[in-house]
Scaffold this motif. Structure first.
Motif, PDB file in Angstrom:
ATOM      1  N   LEU A   1       0.827  -1.213   0.000  1.00 56.88           N
ATOM      2  CA  LEU A   1       0.000   0.000   0.000  1.00 56.88           C
ATOM      3  C   LEU A   1       0.861   1.263   0.000  1.00 56.88           C
ATOM      4  CD1 LEU A   1      -2.855  -1.004   2.475  1.00 56.88           C
ATOM      5  CD2 LEU A   1      -2.934  -0.909  -0.029  1.00 56.88           C
ATOM      6  N   LEU A   2       1.948   1.203   0.768  1.00 56.25           N
ATOM      7  CA  LEU A   2       2.832   2.368   0.800  1.00 56.25           C
ATOM      8  C   LEU A   2       3.509   2.558  -0.557  1.00 56.25           C
ATOM      9  CD1 LEU A   2       4.911   3.585   3.722  1.00 56.25           C
ATOM     10  CD2 LEU A   2       5.978   3.533   1.491  1.00 56.25           C
ATOM     11  N   LEU A   3       3.988   1.470  -1.157  1.00 57.21           N
ATOM     12  CA  LEU A   3       4.600   1.555  -2.487  1.00 57.21           C
ATOM     13  C   LEU A   3       3.592   2.070  -3.512  1.00 57.21           C
ATOM     14  CD1 LEU A   3       6.668  -1.760  -2.542  1.00 57.21           C
ATOM     15  CD2 LEU A   3       7.566   0.564  -2.376  1.00 57.21           C
ATOM     16  N   LEU A   4       2.341   1.688  -3.358  1.00 54.47           N
ATOM     17  CA  LEU A   4       1.282   2.159  -4.256  1.00 54.47           C
ATOM     18  C   LEU A   4       1.145   3.683  -4.181  1.00 54.47           C
ATOM     19  CD1 LEU A   4      -1.088   1.330  -6.147  1.00 54.47           C
ATOM     20  CD2 LEU A   4      -2.516   1.189  -4.118  1.00 54.47           C
TER      21      LEU A   4
ATOM     22  N   SER B   1       4.075  -9.224  -7.824  1.00 59.76           N
ATOM     23  CA  SER B   1       2.866  -9.956  -8.233  1.00 59.76           C
ATOM     24  C   SER B   1       1.586  -9.254  -7.801  1.00 59.76           C
ATOM     25  CB  SER B   1       2.886 -11.369  -7.646  1.00 59.76           C
ATOM     26  OG  SER B   1       4.005 -12.077  -8.126  1.00 59.76           O
ATOM     27  N   ASP B   2       1.713  -8.178  -7.033  1.00 56.58           N
ATOM     28  CA  ASP B   2       0.514  -7.469  -6.545  1.00 56.58           C
ATOM     29  C   ASP B   2      -0.163  -6.744  -7.702  1.00 56.58           C
ATOM     30  OD1 ASP B   2      -0.779  -6.317  -3.810  1.00 56.58           O
ATOM     31  OD2 ASP B   2      -0.720  -4.758  -5.358  1.00 56.58           O
ATOM     32  N   ILE B   3      -1.414  -7.069  -7.953  1.00 55.29           N
ATOM     33  CA  ILE B   3      -2.092  -6.540  -9.143  1.00 55.29           C
ATOM     34  C   ILE B   3      -2.334  -5.032  -9.054  1.00 55.29           C
ATOM     35  CG2 ILE B   3      -4.444  -7.052  -8.316  1.00 55.29           C
ATOM     36  CD1 ILE B   3      -5.060  -7.867 -11.268  1.00 55.29           C
ATOM     37  N   ALA B   4      -2.733  -4.539  -7.878  1.00 56.67           N
ATOM     38  CA  ALA B   4      -2.992  -3.099  -7.734  1.00 56.67           C
ATOM     39  C   ALA B   4      -1.708  -2.300  -7.902  1.00 56.67           C
ATOM     40  CB  ALA B   4      -3.630  -2.817  -6.377  1.00 56.67           C
TER      41      ALA B   4
ATOM     42  N   GLY C   1       1.012  -3.366  -9.460  1.00 60.29           N
ATOM     43  CA  GLY C   1       1.433  -3.525 -10.859  1.00 60.29           C
ATOM     44  C   GLY C   1       0.709  -2.541 -11.767  1.00 60.29           C
ATOM     45  N   ASN C   2      -0.599  -2.402 -11.594  1.00 62.50           N
ATOM     46  CA  ASN C   2      -1.382  -1.446 -12.398  1.00 62.50           C
ATOM     47  C   ASN C   2      -0.860  -0.027 -12.215  1.00 62.50           C
ATOM     48  OD1 ASN C   2      -2.986  -3.560 -13.232  1.00 62.50           O
ATOM     49  ND2 ASN C   2      -4.653  -3.125 -11.795  1.00 62.50           N
ATOM     50  N   ALA C   3      -0.581   0.324 -10.944  1.00 61.85           N
ATOM     51  CA  ALA C   3      -0.085   1.676 -10.660  1.00 61.85           C
ATOM     52  C   ALA C   3       1.266   1.908 -11.316  1.00 61.85           C
ATOM     53  CB  ALA C   3       0.015   1.882  -9.147  1.00 61.85           C
ATOM     54  N   MET C   4       2.094   0.865 -11.383  1.00 60.59           N
ATOM     55  CA  MET C   4       3.424   1.022 -11.975  1.00 60.59           C
ATOM     56  C   MET C   4       3.377   1.072 -13.503  1.00 60.59           C
ATOM     57  SD  MET C   4       6.208  -0.783  -9.564  1.00 60.59           S
ATOM     58  CE  MET C   4       6.518  -0.025  -7.962  1.00 60.59           C
ATOM     59  N   VAL C   5       2.434   0.370 -14.098  1.00 60.38           N
ATOM     60  CA  VAL C   5       2.230   0.510 -15.551  1.00 60.38           C
ATOM     61  C   VAL C   5       1.852   1.958 -15.857  1.00 60.38           C
ATOM     62  CG1 VAL C   5       0.813  -0.161 -17.527  1.00 60.38           C
ATOM     63  CG2 VAL C   5       1.586  -1.899 -15.908  1.00 60.38           C
ATOM     64  N   ASP C   6       0.921   2.486 -15.070  1.00 60.08           N
ATOM     65  CA  ASP C   6       0.501   3.880 -15.242  1.00 60.08           C
ATOM     66  C   ASP C   6       1.663   4.837 -14.967  1.00 60.08           C
ATOM     67  OD1 ASP C   6      -1.652   5.985 -15.464  1.00 60.08           O
ATOM     68  OD2 ASP C   6      -0.974   6.370 -13.411  1.00 60.08           O
ATOM     69  N   MET C   7       2.452   4.536 -13.935  1.00 60.71           N
ATOM     70  CA  MET C   7       3.590   5.379 -13.565  1.00 60.71           C
ATOM     71  C   MET C   7       4.592   5.476 -14.716  1.00 60.71           C
ATOM     72  SD  MET C   7       6.376   4.566 -10.557  1.00 60.71           S
ATOM     73  CE  MET C   7       7.008   3.095 -11.403  1.00 60.71           C
ATOM     74  N   PHE C   8       4.985   4.336 -15.285  1.00 64.10           N
ATOM     75  CA  PHE C   8       5.943   4.357 -16.389  1.00 64.10           C
ATOM     76  C   PHE C   8       5.345   5.028 -17.628  1.00 64.10           C
ATOM     77  CE2 PHE C   8       8.337   0.696 -14.316  1.00 64.10           C
ATOM     78  CZ  PHE C   8       9.465   1.469 -14.053  1.00 64.10           C
ATOM     79  N   GLY C   9       4.042   4.850 -17.816  1.00 66.59           N
ATOM     80  CA  GLY C   9       3.381   5.540 -18.926  1.00 66.59           C
ATOM     81  C   GLY C   9       3.476   7.044 -18.777  1.00 66.59           C
TER      82      GLY C   9
END
Length: 686
Positions: A78-81, A110-113, A115-123
């Motif tokens: 959650l903190l990383l998110l 492997s955390d889906i939430a 992972g989604n945030a990091m896809v958005d972050m790199f985008g």
């Protein structure tokens, strides 16, 4: 005074107080309360970091995370998110990569939430490879995962890849939601793919997404981008609710489709219906008017924008400065410059680059240079603008020097750079330098010369008198020679009096662009000068038979916010008698100073005395005379002409400027001429 927490407050109450402060935006109090917690847990850190990101302080969020890691505290998912969202807001790739490494190190890949945030972050950091890697490493993917990937591709300028991901999403059994659709539709707009847009529109209707304002706005945009304005209007009219964004999309669509009248009417409707306008609304109508040639209307809208309490921003300024250039209004341009300075916009690269070009087009190359020298950083467009500015003013040596400085600054030149440098070489007759620059394009800079570069080289050779070499160069071109190449040769044939080559060049131009009156007129003038009256008459007859009419010469000068225009023999000005009397008196002074009228520029077959009288009536002489009569202490006159300056007028203006003691700047259709102390910056070659 900030209150202090009582001693021994239970941790759940501390967290509750912290959440209240963060949710209300009172971050100062939140930080004060946080610092009083002896051993803040991960939940407290997460609340504080999220609060700073949510309220627009992502840098502070990153600092807090750095502080946490400095205490050797191990983060949870959650903190990383919350930190990933801060990195996304900042668009800082270095921090984003470090955070991704930490997520892997602590076993949260492997955390889906997350992972989604990091896809958005790199985008958001424009790092497609990183986004794809995170996506591919996720063991499970939901609709948010696919939507983030599609959005990443579109935002990074890869619309085709975004559409491929959108199709893969469907093939993997994941149904797109409204956010997915509104994210992918801009890809169709970018590619002008109206058929795919219609397919997605069908999907929208089938799944009842029409009421989503973001989806409907994106549909309006795609139809408008593909010139299907009626369909765009239909989608807009069916929207159950519209926000200012949807209005702005249709507004921009009308202007983009060259329907200025409907665009202005829609804007007036927005104001009547009480739509809450934003800066984008005003920028759309001002920019739309300017792009459609409605400069006066744009300036009127600018006034209304400021009266409504909106301050012009960088977008407004960069669209407005060309209006000053188009009106040749140096005074208006200086007022805009003052506004930029007062509102601390000088750091904006696009704004200062537009300012550089505005001054150059208004004839103030020195002011253009000063703005350029003050720029804290310069990209390729900024360097190109300054190079082109010097080229249009005939400073080929300076254009070359700037090109070398650009390379020394490790700024990569592009196709436009070489066009600017080669134009400078042609105006200054720098043949060897031009050849070297041309040869270096492919060899040293991996820029493939195009038709414009070949045309510039023809101009370089032609202006220097190497007409046969220029003709052979045209014949060796790897592509079909353009009107620019043949036109450069034809223009030089007049200066160097080569009738035979002029006829070859003109005949090719008659085939390529049969409706251009300038080519017929120029050949006719060359033949008249060579006393080949019959051939000149045949050229004029060909022009008449084809229904081609000559563009009338017009010159204008601006005095105290008003533009005064003149045509040959013009007597419509209230000071006409005074102007013609001045020209007669000035003619006597000029003759005593050594001026001899060049009657070769009178194309009618009349006696010598009448030819001299006709020369006196040329539009540029009338504009200069009017400017001199209205000097009012000014030391410079700026005259603009829609065609090339007449050779006799060019010579006469040199004498006029020297006798009166003023600098005269004339911009014709090709370049600027700076007349000072009896000389011209073009060195009598243009």
């Amino acid at each position: 005074m900030l209150s202090k927490l009582p001693a021994n407050v239970p941790s759940h109450l501390s967290l509750r107080f912290l959440k209240i402060c963060c949710n209300s935006g009172d971050l100062q109090r939140a930080r004060h309360l946080f610092d009083q917690i002896p051993h803040p847990d991960l939940r407290a850190w997460t609340v504080l970091i999220s609060g700073h990101t949510r309220h627009g302080f992502p840098k502070e969020s990153i600092k807090l995370y750095t502080s946490l890691r400095g205490r050797h505290i191990v983060p949870d998912n959650l903190l990383l998110l919350s930190v990933a969202k801060a990195c996304a807001s900042l668009g800082d790739l270095r921090d984003a990569k470090e955070l991704h490494d930490e997520a892997i190190r602590f076993g949260f890949h492997s955390d889906i939430a997350l992972g989604n945030a990091m896809v958005d972050m790199f985008g958001k950091c424009k790092y497609v490879d990183g986004a794809r890697q995170v996506f591919d490493d996720m063991p499970a993917k939901d609709v948010v995962s696919w939507t983030s990937l599609c959005s990443c591709y579109v935002n990074c300028g890869l619309p085709r890849e975004g559409l491929v991901a959108f199709r893969e999403m469907g093939l993997n059994g994941v149904r797109p939601n409204a956010v997915t659709v509104s994210s992918i539709l801009p890809a169709c707009s970018e590619l002008k793919d109206v058929n795919l847009g219609r397919e997605i529109h069908g999907f929208v209707v089938k799944h009842a997404m029409e009421e989503n304002v973001f989806v409907s706005s994106a549909l309006v945009n795609i139809y408008a981008s593909c010139l299907s304005i009626k369909q765009a209007q239909m989608v807009f009219d069916m929207m159950p609710q519209r926000d200012v964004v949807s209005w702005n999309v249709l507004l921009t669509a009308y202007f983009s489709n060259r329907d200025c009248e409907k665009g202005i009417a829609l804007f007036c409707r927005m104001r009547r219906e009480g739509v809450k306008l934003d800066g984008a609304s005003w920028n759309a109508v001002i920019g739309g008017c300017l792009n459609n040639g409605q400069t006066e209307q744009a300036l009127k809208m600018l006034g209304q924008m400021q009266e409504s309490g909106f301050k012009p921003n960088q977008i407004t300024i960069t669209s407005l400065l060309p209006a000053c250039k188009d009106l040749e209004s140096l005074r208006a341009g200086k007022e805009v410059h003052s506004y930029i300075f007062r509102n601390c916009l000088m750091e904006d690269l696009a704004t200062t680059t537009a300012l550089v070009f505005m001054y150059a087009k208004c004839g103030e190359l020195e002011l253009s240079r000063r703005v350029f020298d003050m720029m804290p950083r310069r990209d390729t467009v900024a360097w190109n603008t300054m190079i082109i500015a010097n080229s249009m003013h005939g400073n080929g040596e300076e254009a070359l020097l700037l090109f070398r400085k650009m390379l020394d600054s490790r700024v990569k030149p592009n196709s436009v750079t070489f066009t600017g440098v080669l134009c400078g070489c042609s105006h200054s007759r720098l043949v060897d330098e031009g050849i070297m620059v041309f040869d270096s394009m492919r060899r040293d800079h991996s820029v493939e010369p195009d038709a414009d570069h070949y045309s510039c080289m023809v101009d370089v050779l032609s202006r220097a008198g190497h007409l046969e070499e220029a003709y052979q160069f045209i014949q060796r071109m790897p592509m079909e020679p353009t009107p620019g190449a043949w036109g450069a040769l034809l223009g030089a044939c007049r200066v160097h009096k080569n009738v035979d080559l002029a006829k070859i060049a003109a005949n090719r131009l008659f085939e390529i662009e049969p409706d251009n009156p300038g080519n017929y007129v120029l050949l006719s003038n060359i033949l008249v000068t060579a006393k080949r009256w019959e051939e000149a008459s045949e050229t004029r007859k060909l022009m008449r038979d084809r229904g081609v009419t000559k563009t009338p010469g017009c010159s204008w000068v601006q005095l105290r916010n008003r533009v005064y225009s003149f045509v040959a023999g013009d007597r419509s000005n209230e000071r006409s008698e005074e102007m013609y009397k001045f020209l007669v008196e000035m003619g006597e002074k000029m003759r005593l100073a050594g001026y001899v009228p060049n009657t070769d520029f009178v194309l009618q077959d009349v006696d010598q005395e009448e030819k001299v009288g006709i020369l006196c009536n040329h539009s540029e002489k009338l504009a200069v005379a009017f400017g001199i009569l209205n000097l009012n202490g000014e030391s410079t006159i700026r005259v603009f002409k829609n065609l090339r300056i007449c050779g006799d007028c060019h010579n006469a203006i040199k004498f006029m400027g020297k006798i009166v003691g003023v600098q005269i700047i004339v911009r014709d259709s090709l370049r600027f001429h700076h007349f000072k102390d009896g000389d011209c910056s073009c060195r009598d070659f243009w």
